[in-house]
Scaffold this active site. Structure first.
Site, short mmCIF file in Angstrom:
data_model
loop_
_atom_site.label_atom_id
_atom_site.label_comp_id
_atom_site.label_asym_id
_atom_site.label_seq_id
_atom_site.Cartn_x
_atom_site.Cartn_y
_atom_site.Cartn_z
N ARG A 183 0.63 -1.30 -0.25
CA ARG A 183 0.03 -0.04 -0.02
C ARG A 183 1.02 1.17 0.01
NH1 ARG A 183 -4.82 -1.56 3.87
NH2 ARG A 183 -6.37 -2.79 2.45
N LYS A 235 -16.47 -17.03 4.81
CA LYS A 235 -17.75 -16.99 5.15
C LYS A 235 -18.72 -16.69 3.99
CE LYS A 235 -17.51 -16.19 9.98
NZ LYS A 235 -17.79 -14.99 11.07
N GLY A 292 -8.61 -8.74 0.99
CA GLY A 292 -7.41 -8.59 1.97
C GLY A 292 -6.62 -10.05 1.79
N GLY A 317 -12.03 -4.43 2.64
CA GLY A 317 -13.71 -4.32 2.92
C GLY A 317 -14.16 -3.16 1.56
#
Ligand code: ADP
Ligand code: MG
Length: 356
Positions: free
Chosen positions: A11, A161, A311, A333
């Site tokens: 980043r 999930k 991520g 996110g």
């Protein structure tokens, strides 16, 4: 970070082009950033000082401290904006004080743009606001992959999930030509079909969501046919490939198997666009990373426009040394929220500013 050691500078490097562009034109650049979740308090382990050192920049130990004189083209890095509670609260007074030191606001923090925080949204209300080059590249990639994709559009969604990605699945399903589900997510789909997956990670609260996707997906949906199973989620635990409907009691699915890799490879042939989010297995453990590696290699080799987000997916790509994608998103996110079709507050203020 591991302590004050930077272990992944992706980043930092990603904002390089914007920074270089501004500095080469003589701008005096005050960099605002955050690290982790200090919760509005000064937490020395989350200081940005090591980042300033790595970037070779002067460090200002409090983001509200006057920066003093700057030479043309000079850049300074301010301490973690989240050391002040006003950042996450988007406190108007805090935003005004942040903005007071600058003349123009450039937001290059795509990965933070799903947060309506002061340095993302609040500052834009006080200054002329623009998107940086990384922000533009991220939005362009999302546009090319999801809004105006070259077809067929293949989405591969994996990870842990169903619940964290139900919104992504719902938004993508009507837009894609193929939706492949891998990773632990697929286990929940198997259980929803009544298949016993032994001790595999299953999300019982998401069985209904899986059934809905299955019903809406029809022939677009591709699920694994085989898996790598073991009795423990750890390196060295004996493992083998088996059919997804043949997982013995006490065993768990920890990666996709070779037949599934072949099936996915087949579905990727001729793809115009591929969107990939979520590892195919427990890719942090080398024993269970082969599926993610093979999948990544197949996506990169597909010849399609390829967008990779998430991520843990980005971390898996870096640790497995996978390359050759059109765009690897720096957003976790934020990318997921964009893939849910949600407007990101940090992007919305830039659009408003552009139209003002
Ligand atoms: P991303 O951050 O890229 O969106 P997720 O956070 O959804 O991805 O999922 C990544 C996690 O999913 C990883 O920690 C990985 O170990 C886990 N995972 C993937 N497949 C399995 C599996 N079969 N069993 C248990 N965990 C899995
Ligand atoms: Mg994750």
């Amino acid at each position: 970070m591991a302590g004050s050691e930077i272990t992944d500078d992706t980043r930092i490097r990603a904002v390089g082009p914007t920074l270089a562009s501004l500095r080469s034109r003589g701008a005096k650049v005050i960099i605002l950033s955050h690290l982790g979740r200090p919760g509005g308090k000064v937490l020395p382990v989350l200081s940005l000082q090591p980042v300033a050192r790595a970037m070779g920049l002067r460090f200002v130990p409090d983001c509200l401290e006057p920066v003093g004189a700057l030479a043309d083209g000079e850049a300074v890095l301010m301490e973690n904006v989240r050391f002040h509670p006003g950042e996450e609260e988007n406190d108007p007074d805090f935003a005004r004080r942040l903005a007071a030191q600058g003349d123009i606001f450039v937001n290059d923090a795509f990965a933070a743009s799903h947060r309506a925080h002061a340095s993302v949204v609040g500052v834009a209300e006080h200054l002329p606001a623009y998107a940086g080059l990384l922000m533009l590249a991220e939005l362009e990639a999302l546009h090319l992959a999801i809004d105006e994709p070259r077809r067929p559009l293949v989405a591969v969604v994996g990870g842990a999930k169903v619940s964290t990605k139900a919104g992504v699945l719902a938004h993508l399903l009507p837009r894609v030509d193929v939706l492949a589900i891998v990773g632990a997510m697929a286990n929940t789909f198997f259980k929803a079909r009544g298949v016993d997956v032994g001790a595999s990670l299953v999300e019982d609260s998401a069985l209904e969501a899986a059934r809905e996707v299955e019903a809406a997906g029809g022939r677009k949906l591709v699920l694994p046919v085989d898996a790598i199973v073991a009795q423990r989620m750890e390196a060295g635990s004996p493992s083998h490939a088996t059919g997804v409907d043949r997982v013995a009691p006490g065993w768990m699915i920890l990666d996709i198997g070779p037949k599934t890799v072949a099936l996915l490879r087949e579905r990727l042939v001729g793809a115009g666009t591929v969107v990939w989010n979520g590892p195919a297995g427990v890719s942090e453990i080398p024993d269970f990373a082969s599926g993610t590696r093979a999948l990544g290699e197949a996506i990169a080799a597909s010849g399609a426009y390829t967008l990779v987000g998430g991520g843990d997916t980005a971390a898996a790509i870096a640790s497995l040394g996978l390359r050759g994608f059109s765009h690897v998103s720096t957003g976790g996110g934020a990318t997921l929220e964009a893939m849910e079709g949600r407007e990101l507050p940090g992007v919305a203020v830039l659009k408003e500013a552009a139209h003002a």
